[in-house]
Design a protein around this motif. Structure first.
Motif, PDB file in Angstrom:
ATOM      1  N   UNK A 162       0.830  -1.209   0.000  1.00  0.00           N
ATOM      2  CA  UNK A 162       0.000   0.000   0.000  1.00  0.00           C
ATOM      3  C   UNK A 162       0.864   1.257   0.000  1.00  0.00           C
ATOM      4  N   UNK A 163       1.896   1.290   0.833  1.00  0.00           N
ATOM      5  CA  UNK A 163       2.817   2.426   0.850  1.00  0.00           C
ATOM      6  C   UNK A 163       3.538   2.592  -0.469  1.00  0.00           C
ATOM      7  N   UNK A 164       3.958   1.473  -1.061  1.00  0.00           N
ATOM      8  CA  UNK A 164       4.620   1.496  -2.366  1.00  0.00           C
ATOM      9  C   UNK A 164       3.690   2.094  -3.424  1.00  0.00           C
ATOM     10  N   UNK A 165       2.450   1.592  -3.450  1.00  0.00           N
ATOM     11  CA  UNK A 165       1.484   2.042  -4.451  1.00  0.00           C
ATOM     12  C   UNK A 165       1.203   3.539  -4.311  1.00  0.00           C
ATOM     13  N   UNK A 166       0.935   3.979  -3.091  1.00  0.00           N
ATOM     14  CA  UNK A 166       0.618   5.399  -2.877  1.00  0.00           C
ATOM     15  C   UNK A 166       1.797   6.300  -3.227  1.00  0.00           C
ATOM     16  N   UNK A 167       2.996   5.878  -2.853  1.00  0.00           N
ATOM     17  CA  UNK A 167       4.184   6.678  -3.162  1.00  0.00           C
ATOM     18  C   UNK A 167       4.384   6.792  -4.666  1.00  0.00           C
ATOM     19  N   UNK A 168       4.237   5.688  -5.380  1.00  0.00           N
ATOM     20  CA  UNK A 168       4.421   5.721  -6.833  1.00  0.00           C
ATOM     21  C   UNK A 168       3.323   6.528  -7.526  1.00  0.00           C
ATOM     22  N   UNK A 169       2.095   6.420  -7.049  1.00  0.00           N
ATOM     23  CA  UNK A 169       1.012   7.213  -7.635  1.00  0.00           C
ATOM     24  C   UNK A 169       1.257   8.703  -7.416  1.00  0.00           C
ATOM     25  N   UNK A 170       1.680   9.068  -6.206  1.00  0.00           N
ATOM     26  CA  UNK A 170       1.972  10.468  -5.924  1.00  0.00           C
ATOM     27  C   UNK A 170       3.163  10.954  -6.740  1.00  0.00           C
ATOM     28  N   UNK A 171       4.176  10.121  -6.883  1.00  0.00           N
ATOM     29  CA  UNK A 171       5.343  10.495  -7.685  1.00  0.00           C
ATOM     30  C   UNK A 171       4.953  10.717  -9.133  1.00  0.00           C
ATOM     31  N   UNK A 172       4.125   9.833  -9.674  1.00  0.00           N
ATOM     32  CA  UNK A 172       3.682  10.028 -11.062  1.00  0.00           C
ATOM     33  C   UNK A 172       2.920  11.342 -11.197  1.00  0.00           C
ATOM     34  N   UNK A 173       2.030  11.607 -10.256  1.00  0.00           N
ATOM     35  CA  UNK A 173       1.241  12.840 -10.327  1.00  0.00           C
ATOM     36  C   UNK A 173       2.136  14.067 -10.251  1.00  0.00           C
TER      37      UNK A 173
END
Length: 135
Positions: free
Chosen positions: A97-108
């Protein structure tokens, strides 16, 4: 600003990251998991992002508000590098979950927001699009 080899590499990697990013996020969303596709495209995306961040260190603009040639958009370089480190640390800890949220925020922030900022008229891509192609 002229198209130098550093800017050309930076621009190519950034456009690749913008294009690959949604595919990486899509490969793990929904009921159907595609781990091989997600992993392969994810490594490609991370490689592009590392290249974008590192080449961004060598692009300086003294015309815009700057500090030693570094403009406010350069503040996203350490943020991007830290986010990549954090995302892989989450992954190593099993915190998906932390990985997913971090990558989504980084992409944004790194691809969408920063990409939008490069379209401003004073930036190279903004000059190219608004001045030469549409001007």
């Amino acid at each position: 600003m002229q198209l130098t080899p550093t800017i050309a590499v930076h621009l190519s990697l950034a456009l690749s990251a913008v294009a690959i990013g949604p595919w990486v996020l899509w490969a793990r969303m929904g009921a159907t998991l595609r781990p091989q596709l997600h992993r392969a495209l994810g490594y490609a995306w991370v490689t592009c992002m590392l290249g974008v961040a590192l080449t961004g260190l060598f692009i300086r603009d003294f015309r815009l508000p700057n500090l030693w040639g570094y403009t406010p958009i350069h503040l996203l370089i350490p943020l991007s590098l830290y986010s990549l480190f954090r995302a892989f640390r989450f992954l190593a800890q099993g915190n998906i979950t932390g990985h997913r949220k971090t990558m989504q925020q980084l992409y944004f922030w790194a691809c969408i927001v920063t990409g939008s900022l490069t379209l401003l008229p004073g930036r190279f891509l903004g000059q190219l699009i608004w001045g030469r192609w549409l001007g």
